[in-house]
Design an enzyme around this catalytic site. Structure first.
Site, PDB file in Angstrom:
ATOM      1  N   ALA A 100       0.832  -1.201   0.000  1.00 36.93           N
ATOM      2  CA  ALA A 100       0.000   0.000   0.000  1.00 36.93           C
ATOM      3  C   ALA A 100       0.868   1.253   0.000  1.00 36.93           C
ATOM      4  O   ALA A 100       0.629   2.199  -0.752  1.00 36.93           O
ATOM      5  CB  ALA A 100      -0.928  -0.016   1.209  1.00 36.93           C
ATOM      6  N   GLU A 132       3.075   1.448  -3.586  1.00 38.07           N
ATOM      7  CA  GLU A 132       2.312   1.741  -4.791  1.00 38.07           C
ATOM      8  C   GLU A 132       1.621   3.101  -4.715  1.00 38.07           C
ATOM      9  O   GLU A 132       1.619   3.865  -5.680  1.00 38.07           O
ATOM     10  CB  GLU A 132       1.273   0.642  -5.035  1.00 38.07           C
ATOM     11  CG  GLU A 132       1.879  -0.679  -5.486  1.00 38.07           C
ATOM     12  CD  GLU A 132       2.517  -0.596  -6.858  1.00 38.07           C
ATOM     13  OE1 GLU A 132       2.060   0.182  -7.705  1.00 38.07           O
ATOM     14  OE2 GLU A 132       3.499  -1.324  -7.077  1.00 38.07           O
ATOM     15  N   SER A 183       2.420   5.837  -2.887  1.00 37.03           N
ATOM     16  CA  SER A 183       3.336   6.973  -2.928  1.00 37.03           C
ATOM     17  C   SER A 183       3.986   7.133  -4.291  1.00 37.03           C
ATOM     18  O   SER A 183       4.129   8.255  -4.795  1.00 37.03           O
ATOM     19  CB  SER A 183       4.407   6.817  -1.841  1.00 37.03           C
ATOM     20  OG  SER A 183       3.829   6.890  -0.558  1.00 37.03           O
ATOM     21  N   CYS A 219      -6.838   4.553   5.736  1.00 37.37           N
ATOM     22  CA  CYS A 219      -5.430   4.170   5.578  1.00 37.37           C
ATOM     23  C   CYS A 219      -4.593   4.524   6.809  1.00 37.37           C
ATOM     24  O   CYS A 219      -4.464   5.696   7.172  1.00 37.37           O
ATOM     25  CB  CYS A 219      -4.851   4.847   4.339  1.00 37.37           C
ATOM     26  SG  CYS A 219      -3.097   4.498   4.078  1.00 37.37           S
ATOM     27  N   GLU A 225       5.964  11.798   2.678  1.00 37.48           N
ATOM     28  CA  GLU A 225       6.738  11.437   1.496  1.00 37.48           C
ATOM     29  C   GLU A 225       6.432  12.358   0.322  1.00 37.48           C
ATOM     30  O   GLU A 225       7.345  12.816  -0.383  1.00 37.48           O
ATOM     31  CB  GLU A 225       6.451   9.978   1.115  1.00 37.48           C
ATOM     32  CG  GLU A 225       6.958   8.960   2.112  1.00 37.48           C
ATOM     33  CD  GLU A 225       6.570   7.540   1.732  1.00 37.48           C
ATOM     34  OE1 GLU A 225       6.255   7.303   0.553  1.00 37.48           O
ATOM     35  OE2 GLU A 225       6.590   6.666   2.610  1.00 37.48           O
TER      36      GLU A 225
END
Length: 404
Positions: A246, A249, A251, A356, A365
């Protein structure tokens, strides 16, 4: 099934390159026609308005009900990762797993990593700038967007430097299984990657039991619930793999899709240059504008009605996140990129109990990457047409050529 739906409905072909290049006009037409549509090819209903998609994500009679990949005997490792994942479980199992994982996360890991992530993003962008200066162009996806989240998750989990090159290929192979009509060789590659990843994590967990460190795996090994319960080894492995897949992919594709959008709308890039305080709202806008996850499924555990469509137990429905993110009833000028958009009630990180867990880290990020790009490559520009991946559920690019 709604009486308004035709007997054989397929509002779009999820493998059509023209649709994949820009699905948003199709989504707009679907929203205009109604909030929920049947897609016989995918075997489910699709909620396309913000209200309907939000209802799907929040409704407690719609759950994440894992169904093993078949034949189950050939996909033991892939199925194990999902049988034990908090994403694929409902209460009470989900409640216990999330409480334990949240307790481990709550030991300051995200804030501990913030300066490290910012430094790493700056180093990667500096490398991209050097590549551009020496060759005239560089691939932002390969040199910044892809390596950064893998390194961050590896640091979070305490994966040794020498092993970090293993993670991205494993993640890339495993997530292919979420697409529709996948070729058999890709299914087998996903199972092999899952098997190798499970074996690796069992060794890492055993190491952290013997010698704990300042990392999430050590805390997941040690964390206990109020009644003394702990994560099983399989649950710990499922959690670690979920964080990688999770986190990686999402980010990669937020940065790839998002910077690509900023290059198409240079006025928004200039807004960020003039006012870096917009970085936080920009991160959420990039998630909304071209969602890295287009679809999130639920299964009816009881009879449930969503926007006039009645689902029987066992029927599947998905929130079409890309369609919900462009709903004009919620977002002013939804097809316009606006890095200062506020409020921005996108549902790209989900809603309800499956919201999430890594959202704060993902935001760090994205903002760290944007800040480094603005600082080191303020005149960033496109160096060619990026190639889009031929996948629908996880929306991203193969490359993003840039120059300055």
């Amino acid at each position: 099934m709604s009486a308004a739906q035709p007997a054989a409905a397929q509002p779009f072909d999820p493998t059509d390159p023209t649709f994949l290049a820009d699905p948003y006009p199709t989504f707009a037409a679907m929203r205009s026609a109604g909030p929920v549509h049947r897609h016989d090819g995918m075997g489910l209903h699709l909620a396309v308005t913000h209200a309907a998609a939000s209802a799907v994500l929040r409704h407690r009679s719609l759950g994440r009900i894992w169904t093993d990949a078949e034949p189950a005997a050939e996909f033991g490792a892939f199925n194990l990762l999902h049988q034990t994942s908090l994403l694929e479980n409902e209460p009470p199992t989900h409640t216990r797993l999330r409480r334990l994982v949240s307790a481990a996360f709550g030991r300051g890991h995200v804030e501990r990593l913030r300066p490290w992530v910012e430094q790493l993003a700056d180093e990667l962008v500096a490398g991209l700038a050097e590549r551009i200066d020496s060759t005239g162009s560089g691939d932002l996806l390969a040199e910044v967007a892809a390596p950064l989240p893998v390194a961050v998750i590896a640091e979070l989990l305490g994966v040794p430097e020498s092993d970090r090159g293993l993670l991205q290929p494993w993640s890339n192979a495993i997530v292919k299984m979420y697409e529709f009509d996948l070729a058999e060789e890709r299914r087998q590659a996903a199972e092999q990657a899952a098997r190798e990843f499970v074996d690796y994590l069992r060794e890492l967990v055993a190491l952290r039991r013997r010698t704990p460190g300042d990392d999430l795996v050590s805390d997941l090994v040690a964390v206990t619930d109020a009644d003394g319960a702990r994560l099983t080894e399989d649950e710990l492995i499922g959690t670690a793999v979920l964080l990688l897949m999770a986190g990686h992919e999402a980010s990669v594709n937020v940065v790839g899709n998002g910077v690509s959008a900023l290059l198409r709308y240079p006025a928004q890039w200039r807004r960020l240059l003039d006012d870096p305080s917009l970085l936080s709202t920009a991160a959420d806008e990039l998630i909304r504008f071209d969602s890295p996850l287009q679809l999130f499924e639920r299964t009816a555990v009881d009879e449930v009605e969503i926007a006039g469509v009645v689902l029987a137990p066992g029927e599947r429905i998905a929130a079409l996140l890309g369609a919900a993110a462009r709903d004009p009833l919620v977002f002013d000028e939804p097809d316009r990129l606006d890095v200062g958009r506020d409020p921005n009630p996108h549902i790209g990180f989900g809603l309800g109990i499956h919201y999430c867990l890594g959202a704060p880290l993902a935001r760090i990020e994205v903002t760290a990457t944007l800040a480094a790009l603005l600082r080191r490559l303020p005149t960033l520009s496109s160096a060619g047409t990026p190639r889009r991946r031929d996948e629908f559920v996880i929306r991203g690019l193969h490359d993003l050529p840039v120059s300055r």
